[in-house]
Design a protein around this motif. Structure first.
Motif, PDB file in Angstrom:
ATOM      1  N   ILE A 163       0.875  -1.178   0.000  1.00  0.00           N
ATOM      2  CA  ILE A 163       0.000   0.000   0.000  1.00  0.00           C
ATOM      3  C   ILE A 163       0.905   1.218   0.000  1.00  0.00           C
ATOM      4  CG2 ILE A 163      -1.739   1.327   1.230  1.00  0.00           C
ATOM      5  CD1 ILE A 163      -2.899  -1.213   0.192  1.00  0.00           C
ATOM      6  N   MET A 164       0.824   2.017  -1.045  1.00  0.00           N
ATOM      7  CA  MET A 164       1.652   3.214  -1.171  1.00  0.00           C
ATOM      8  C   MET A 164       0.768   4.454  -1.100  1.00  0.00           C
ATOM      9  SD  MET A 164       4.332   4.388  -4.180  1.00  0.00           S
ATOM     10  CE  MET A 164       5.364   2.953  -3.964  1.00  0.00           C
ATOM     11  N   ILE A 165       1.219   5.414  -0.304  1.00  0.00           N
ATOM     12  CA  ILE A 165       0.479   6.664  -0.157  1.00  0.00           C
ATOM     13  C   ILE A 165       1.431   7.835  -0.343  1.00  0.00           C
ATOM     14  CG2 ILE A 165      -0.967   8.086   1.338  1.00  0.00           C
ATOM     15  CD1 ILE A 165      -1.720   5.543   2.866  1.00  0.00           C
ATOM     16  N   ILE A 166       1.061   8.749  -1.218  1.00  0.00           N
ATOM     17  CA  ILE A 166       1.779  10.015  -1.394  1.00  0.00           C
ATOM     18  C   ILE A 166       0.740  11.121  -1.316  1.00  0.00           C
ATOM     19  CG2 ILE A 166       3.166  11.455  -2.934  1.00  0.00           C
ATOM     20  CD1 ILE A 166       4.272   8.908  -4.172  1.00  0.00           C
ATOM     21  N   GLY A 167       0.867  11.988  -0.308  1.00  0.00           N
ATOM     22  CA  GLY A 167      -0.146  13.027  -0.138  1.00  0.00           C
ATOM     23  C   GLY A 167      -1.511  12.401   0.095  1.00  0.00           C
ATOM     24  N   ASN A 168      -2.484  12.760  -0.745  1.00  0.00           N
ATOM     25  CA  ASN A 168      -3.823  12.188  -0.614  1.00  0.00           C
ATOM     26  C   ASN A 168      -4.121  11.143  -1.686  1.00  0.00           C
ATOM     27  OD1 ASN A 168      -4.039  13.795  -2.849  1.00  0.00           O
ATOM     28  ND2 ASN A 168      -5.711  15.076  -2.090  1.00  0.00           N
ATOM     29  N   LYS A 169      -3.080  10.640  -2.354  1.00  0.00           N
ATOM     30  CA  LYS A 169      -3.238   9.596  -3.362  1.00  0.00           C
ATOM     31  C   LYS A 169      -2.718   8.274  -2.820  1.00  0.00           C
ATOM     32  CE  LYS A 169      -4.639  12.460  -6.653  1.00  0.00           C
ATOM     33  NZ  LYS A 169      -5.975  12.379  -7.289  1.00  0.00           N
ATOM     34  N   HIS A 170      -3.334   7.190  -3.231  1.00  0.00           N
ATOM     35  CA  HIS A 170      -2.903   5.881  -2.757  1.00  0.00           C
ATOM     36  C   HIS A 170      -3.070   4.827  -3.841  1.00  0.00           C
ATOM     37  CE1 HIS A 170      -7.279   5.958  -1.765  1.00  0.00           C
ATOM     38  NE2 HIS A 170      -7.213   4.733  -2.245  1.00  0.00           N
TER      39      HIS A 170
ATOM     40  N   ASP B  35      -5.228   0.647   7.592  1.00  0.00           N
ATOM     41  CA  ASP B  35      -4.105   0.341   8.471  1.00  0.00           C
ATOM     42  C   ASP B  35      -2.901   1.219   8.133  1.00  0.00           C
ATOM     43  OD1 ASP B  35      -3.290  -1.599  10.618  1.00  0.00           O
ATOM     44  OD2 ASP B  35      -1.718  -2.080   9.149  1.00  0.00           O
ATOM     45  N   THR B  36      -2.614   1.345   6.846  1.00  0.00           N
ATOM     46  CA  THR B  36      -1.478   2.157   6.406  1.00  0.00           C
ATOM     47  C   THR B  36      -1.702   3.631   6.714  1.00  0.00           C
ATOM     48  OG1 THR B  36      -1.017   0.563   4.647  1.00  0.00           O
ATOM     49  CG2 THR B  36      -0.018   2.732   4.429  1.00  0.00           C
ATOM     50  N   LEU B  37      -2.915   4.115   6.504  1.00  0.00           N
ATOM     51  CA  LEU B  37      -3.226   5.512   6.815  1.00  0.00           C
ATOM     52  C   LEU B  37      -3.034   5.792   8.305  1.00  0.00           C
ATOM     53  CD1 LEU B  37      -6.405   6.053   4.604  1.00  0.00           C
ATOM     54  CD2 LEU B  37      -4.260   7.334   4.423  1.00  0.00           C
TER      55      LEU B  37
ATOM     56  N   LYS C  24      -0.190   8.415   9.724  1.00  0.00           N
ATOM     57  CA  LYS C  24      -0.534   9.559  10.568  1.00  0.00           C
ATOM     58  C   LYS C  24       0.213   9.508  11.895  1.00  0.00           C
ATOM     59  CE  LYS C  24      -4.454  11.962  12.703  1.00  0.00           C
ATOM     60  NZ  LYS C  24      -5.940  11.972  12.882  1.00  0.00           N
ATOM     61  N   ALA C  25       0.254   8.348  12.514  1.00  0.00           N
ATOM     62  CA  ALA C  25       0.893   8.214  13.821  1.00  0.00           C
ATOM     63  C   ALA C  25       2.397   8.483  13.747  1.00  0.00           C
ATOM     64  CB  ALA C  25       0.634   6.825  14.394  1.00  0.00           C
ATOM     65  N   LEU C  26       3.018   8.084  12.632  1.00  0.00           N
ATOM     66  CA  LEU C  26       4.458   8.266  12.474  1.00  0.00           C
ATOM     67  C   LEU C  26       4.802   9.598  11.795  1.00  0.00           C
ATOM     68  CD1 LEU C  26       5.571   4.663  11.449  1.00  0.00           C
ATOM     69  CD2 LEU C  26       5.562   5.720  13.715  1.00  0.00           C
ATOM     70  N   GLN C  27       3.806  10.423  11.542  1.00  0.00           N
ATOM     71  CA  GLN C  27       3.985  11.760  10.951  1.00  0.00           C
ATOM     72  C   GLN C  27       4.704  11.696   9.605  1.00  0.00           C
ATOM     73  OE1 GLN C  27       5.169  14.941  13.886  1.00  0.00           O
ATOM     74  NE2 GLN C  27       5.596  13.209  15.216  1.00  0.00           N
ATOM     75  N   MET C  28       4.278  10.765   8.768  1.00  0.00           N
ATOM     76  CA  MET C  28       4.919  10.581   7.474  1.00  0.00           C
ATOM     77  C   MET C  28       4.078  11.204   6.366  1.00  0.00           C
ATOM     78  SD  MET C  28       6.184   6.659   8.022  1.00  0.00           S
ATOM     79  CE  MET C  28       7.260   6.621   6.598  1.00  0.00           C
ATOM     80  N   ASP C  29       4.733  11.823   5.396  1.00  0.00           N
ATOM     81  CA  ASP C  29       4.046  12.413   4.255  1.00  0.00           C
ATOM     82  C   ASP C  29       3.880  11.408   3.119  1.00  0.00           C
ATOM     83  OD1 ASP C  29       3.728  15.122   5.230  1.00  0.00           O
ATOM     84  OD2 ASP C  29       5.900  15.280   5.077  1.00  0.00           O
ATOM     85  N   MET C  30       4.725  10.392   3.102  1.00  0.00           N
ATOM     86  CA  MET C  30       4.631   9.328   2.112  1.00  0.00           C
ATOM     87  C   MET C  30       5.043   8.032   2.792  1.00  0.00           C
ATOM     88  SD  MET C  30       7.899  10.555  -0.201  1.00  0.00           S
ATOM     89  CE  MET C  30       7.792   9.224  -1.381  1.00  0.00           C
ATOM     90  N   ILE C  31       4.498   6.919   2.296  1.00  0.00           N
ATOM     91  CA  ILE C  31       4.753   5.639   2.961  1.00  0.00           C
ATOM     92  C   ILE C  31       4.462   4.501   2.003  1.00  0.00           C
ATOM     93  CG2 ILE C  31       2.402   5.434   3.877  1.00  0.00           C
ATOM     94  CD1 ILE C  31       3.556   4.267   6.436  1.00  0.00           C
ATOM     95  N   GLY C  32       5.177   3.404   2.186  1.00  0.00           N
ATOM     96  CA  GLY C  32       4.887   2.184   1.449  1.00  0.00           C
ATOM     97  C   GLY C  32       4.909   1.023   2.416  1.00  0.00           C
ATOM     98  N   ASN C  33       3.754   0.503   2.773  1.00  0.00           N
ATOM     99  CA  ASN C  33       3.668  -0.618   3.708  1.00  0.00           C
ATOM    100  C   ASN C  33       3.528  -1.930   2.946  1.00  0.00           C
ATOM    101  OD1 ASN C  33       3.825   1.015   5.904  1.00  0.00           O
ATOM    102  ND2 ASN C  33       1.826   0.488   6.766  1.00  0.00           N
ATOM    103  N   ASP C  34       4.379  -2.900   3.268  1.00  0.00           N
ATOM    104  CA  ASP C  34       4.327  -4.212   2.634  1.00  0.00           C
ATOM    105  C   ASP C  34       3.590  -5.198   3.536  1.00  0.00           C
ATOM    106  OD1 ASP C  34       5.766  -3.128   0.590  1.00  0.00           O
ATOM    107  OD2 ASP C  34       7.678  -4.031   1.172  1.00  0.00           O
ATOM    108  N   TYR C  35       2.652  -5.918   2.935  1.00  0.00           N
ATOM    109  CA  TYR C  35       1.845  -6.893   3.653  1.00  0.00           C
ATOM    110  C   TYR C  35       1.869  -8.234   2.915  1.00  0.00           C
ATOM    111  CZ  TYR C  35      -0.402  -2.835   5.968  1.00  0.00           C
ATOM    112  OH  TYR C  35      -0.665  -1.691   6.673  1.00  0.00           O
ATOM    113  N   ILE C  36       1.542  -9.286   3.642  1.00  0.00           N
ATOM    114  CA  ILE C  36       1.260 -10.591   3.053  1.00  0.00           C
ATOM    115  C   ILE C  36      -0.206 -10.908   3.298  1.00  0.00           C
ATOM    116  CG2 ILE C  36       1.526 -13.075   3.457  1.00  0.00           C
ATOM    117  CD1 ILE C  36       3.644 -12.211   1.658  1.00  0.00           C
ATOM    118  N   VAL C  37      -0.890 -11.346   2.252  1.00  0.00           N
ATOM    119  CA  VAL C  37      -2.270 -11.808   2.363  1.00  0.00           C
ATOM    120  C   VAL C  37      -2.256 -13.304   2.045  1.00  0.00           C
ATOM    121  CG1 VAL C  37      -4.637 -11.561   1.567  1.00  0.00           C
ATOM    122  CG2 VAL C  37      -3.127  -9.548   1.615  1.00  0.00           C
ATOM    123  N   THR C  38      -2.569 -14.130   3.030  1.00  0.00           N
ATOM    124  CA  THR C  38      -2.503 -15.573   2.839  1.00  0.00           C
ATOM    125  C   THR C  38      -3.724 -16.072   2.071  1.00  0.00           C
ATOM    126  OG1 THR C  38      -3.701 -16.171   4.870  1.00  0.00           O
ATOM    127  CG2 THR C  38      -1.327 -15.729   5.058  1.00  0.00           C
ATOM    128  N   LYS C  39      -3.678 -17.329   1.651  1.00  0.00           N
ATOM    129  CA  LYS C  39      -4.805 -17.924   0.930  1.00  0.00           C
ATOM    130  C   LYS C  39      -6.048 -17.971   1.804  1.00  0.00           C
ATOM    131  CE  LYS C  39      -1.895 -20.791  -2.067  1.00  0.00           C
ATOM    132  NZ  LYS C  39      -1.518 -22.182  -2.465  1.00  0.00           N
TER     133      LYS C  39
END
Length: 263
Positions: free
Chosen positions: A168-175, A206-208, A212-227
């Motif tokens: 999940i990548m977020i830059i500003g208000n785009k994701h 979750d990423t948002l 917000k909590a980490l005061q980041m303007d951009m972020i890329g969170n990596d997740y695993i989604v199992t079967k």
């Protein structure tokens, strides 16, 4: 109308992105591909000239990159506490992977317990396990094992989760949600087969929250989604790749230019 910020610094911005920013900003720019020397005095940030001798005061900073020796530089930006994109305090909290992961796991609804191994220690597991160390991403510094393993570095360990790797990548208000790919169990954003996919609302929320909590303007969170549909946060990218996809690059440049030219 020209804003009051008449001197900006671009640090780590590649030439292709620099040219775009330069075309949209008529003020003075100090541009460094590598980490420059800085001085913070009386709440003013001084950065060494790109050409010539001496330093100049700077009103705004745009930073993009990950360098071996950038933690002290980011610390200086945070002490300055002036306009910086991304937010220097957020970058400072997320520059080192293990401390950032600890914070993110305490915030995420998709956290799973991690283990820890000191450099030179041996750990023995009966399940498929992944060790991660260092402060780089892109699938580097990871080892998958079962049984006994001696770690050369300080590392975290976690169960190996079989499933779909996404970012999940977020830059500003785009994701965006990006499906990570690769020929082995190591997945990343770089393979040609990696691409956009439908956004999972829970992962986005979750990423948002973490952003917000980490005061980041951009972020890329990596997740695993199992079967089975279970989701696990793997890691946080404080400087996610913006050049892999032109759509992301365009949004990044538009966001930076808007931020630079705003008062």
């Amino acid at each position: 109308m020209m804003n009051t910020y008449n001197r900006i610094a671009l640090i780590g911005i590649e030439p292709e992105e620099y040219e775009v920013i330069r075309a949209h900003y008529t003020g003075h720019i100090i541009w460094h591909l590598a980490i420059p020397k800085i001085v913070v005095k009386d709440e003013v940030l001084f950065i060494e000239k790109a050409n010539g001798v001496g330093m100049l005061p700077v009103d705004k900073v745009v930073y993009y990159g990950i360098y071996d020796d950038d933690f002290d530089f980011i610390s200086g930006l945070a002490i300055w506490n002036g306009p910086c994109y991304p937010n220097a305090k957020g970058m400072l909290d997320c520059r080192f992977k293990i401390p950032c992961l600890i914070k993110a796991l305490s915030l995420s609804q998709f956290s799973a317990p991690r283990g820890f191994v000191s450099a030179g220690a041996t750990v023995t597991t009966t399940q498929d396990t992944v060790a991660k160390w260092g402060n780089w991403h892109c699938g580097e510094n990871k080892h998958r094992f079962t049984g006994a393993w001696e770690s050369e570095y300080t590392a975290t360990i976690e169960p190996y989760f079989e499933g779909e790797a996404v970012r999940i990548m977020i830059i500003g208000n785009k994701h965006w949600q990006i499906q990570l790919e690769g020929p082995t169990w190591l997945k990343s954003i770089h393979p040609e087969t990696a691409g956009f996919m439908q956004v999972d609302a829970d992962l986005l929320a979750d990423t948002l929250h973490i952003k917000k909590a980490l005061q980041m303007d951009m972020i890329g969170n990596d997740y695993i989604v199992t079967k089975e549909g279970k989701k696990y946060l793997l890691e946080v990218n404080h400087i996610p790749n913006i050049t892999r996809f032109e759509t992301v690059r365009t949004v990044y440049l538009e966001t930076v230019i808007d931020w630079i030219t705003s008062s």
